[in-house]
Write an enzyme that holds these catalytic residues in place. Structure first.
Site, PDB file in Angstrom:
ATOM      1  N   SER A  21       0.816  -1.178   0.049  1.00  0.00           N
ATOM      2  CA  SER A  21       0.083   0.004   0.019  1.00  0.00           C
ATOM      3  C   SER A  21       0.870   1.255  -0.117  1.00  0.00           C
ATOM      4  CB  SER A  21      -0.954  -0.119   1.081  1.00  0.00           C
ATOM      5  OG  SER A  21      -1.998   0.918   1.244  1.00  0.00           O
ATOM      6  N   ASN A  22       0.377   2.469   0.514  1.00  0.00           N
ATOM      7  CA  ASN A  22       1.234   3.558   0.556  1.00  0.00           C
ATOM      8  C   ASN A  22       0.848   4.599   1.677  1.00  0.00           C
ATOM      9  OD1 ASN A  22      -0.953   5.506  -0.252  1.00  0.00           O
ATOM     10  ND2 ASN A  22      -0.905   4.153  -2.077  1.00  0.00           N
TER      11      ASN A  22
END
Ligand code: PMT
Length: 215
Positions: A21-22
C-alpha cells in the site's frame, strides 16, 4: 451539482494478512469532500481504508483494492458533474493473491506484480463535455512538468500538483501545499496551510469552470 471524490490508499493483497500500500491517510480527499458539501454539492466519496470518522451528509463507499476503486468510480461516474481523483491508487498488484496465509518458509523470495488499471485515464476517456475532471499528481521531482504531462495524458480539466518529497506536507500530514494547473494553462500556487483550507481553495478555484461547463 453532483461531485464524486476518491480518497485514501488502496491495498493490494499478497495473502489474507499481507498487502502492499502507501501512506495516504485520506485527509486531503475527505477535506475536499467537506469543501464540496459546503458549496452545497451532493457528494459521493469513494474511500480506501483510512482512520477517519465517516463524514456527515456525504454518501460514503468503502473499498480496499484498486480494482474495487475502479468499479466504484466507473459506476458513479456518469451521474456526477465534478469528479476529483485524490486517492493514492497502487499502480501494481501482486499477480497472485494467496487464499491462505503463507507460512514464513513458504513466502516467495520474489513477488511478480501486474499493472493496475489507470482509473483516472479511463474516466478521462469517457468524460462528457459537461463534466469536470480533476486529478492529483504526487511527484518527487520535476513536479510541474510531470503534473502537466498527466493533465494532458488523462484528458483532465485541472490537476493538483503535490510535492510528496517533503515530510511536513503531502502524505499523512495535516498540512499541504499544492499548485493547481488548468487545461487552459492557468497556474495557481496554494501556499502551505491546513488541508481543510487547501481543499476550500481548490474547490473555490475550480467552481467557476464547473458552473460554466455544467449549466
Ligand atoms: O491522503 P493524504 O495523506 O491526505 O495525502 C494526500 C495525497 C498525497 C495522497 C494527495 O494529495 C495526492 O497527491 N493524491 C494523488 C496520489 C497519486 O496516486 O498520484 P499519481 O501521480 O501516482 O497519480 C496521478 C493521478 O492518477 C491521481 O489523481 C491518481 O488518483 C490517479 N491514478 C493513479 C494510479 C492509478 N492506477 N489510477 C489512478 O486513477
Amino acid at each position: 451539482m453532483r461531485c464524486l471524490i476518491s480518497a485514501g490508499p488502496t491495498r493490494e493483497w499478497i495473502d489474507p494478512v499481507r498487502f502492499i500500500s502507501n501512506p495516504s491517510s485520506g485527509k486531503m480527499g475527505y477535506a475536499l469532500a467537506k469543501a464540496a458539501k459546503d458549496l452545497k454539492m451532493e457528494v459521493s466519496l469513494i474511500s480506501g481504508p483510512v482512520n477517519l470518522p465517516n463524514p456527515q451528509g456525504i454518501h460514503l463507499v468503502r473499498i480496499e483494492t484498486a480494482l474495487e476503486m475502479q468499479e466504484a468510480m466507473e459506476s458513479h461516474f456518469e451521474e456526477n458533474d465534478l469528479i476529483i481523483m485524490c486517492a493514492a491508487v497502487c499502480d501494481h498488484r501482486p499477480s497472485v493473491r494467496y487464499e491462505m496465509k503463507l507460512r514464513k518458509d513458504e513466502f516467495p523470495d520474489r513477488i511478480i506484480f501486474k499493472r493496475n488499471p489507470d482509473i483516472l485515464k479511463i474516466l478521462g476517456s469517457k468524460k462528457k463535455k459537461n463534466q469536470v475532471l480533476v486529478g492529483f499528481a504526487a511527484e518527487t521531482a520535476d513536479i510541474l512538468n510531470s503534473a502537466q504531462n498527466k493533465l494532458k495524458a488523462k484528458n483532465l480539466d485541472w490537476i493538483v500538483a503535490n510535492d510528496v518529497s517533503k515530510n511536513d506536507i503531502g502524505f499523512s500530514s495535516d498540512i499541504n501545499e499544492v499548485t493547481l494547473i488548468s487545461a487552459d494553462g492557468l497556474q495557481k500556487q496554494i501556499p502551505s496551510n491546513k488541508k481543510a483550507k487547501i481543499a476550500k481553495e481548490i474547490l473555490d478555484s475550480i467552481y467557476p469552470t464547473c458552473l460554466e461547463k455544467v449549466h
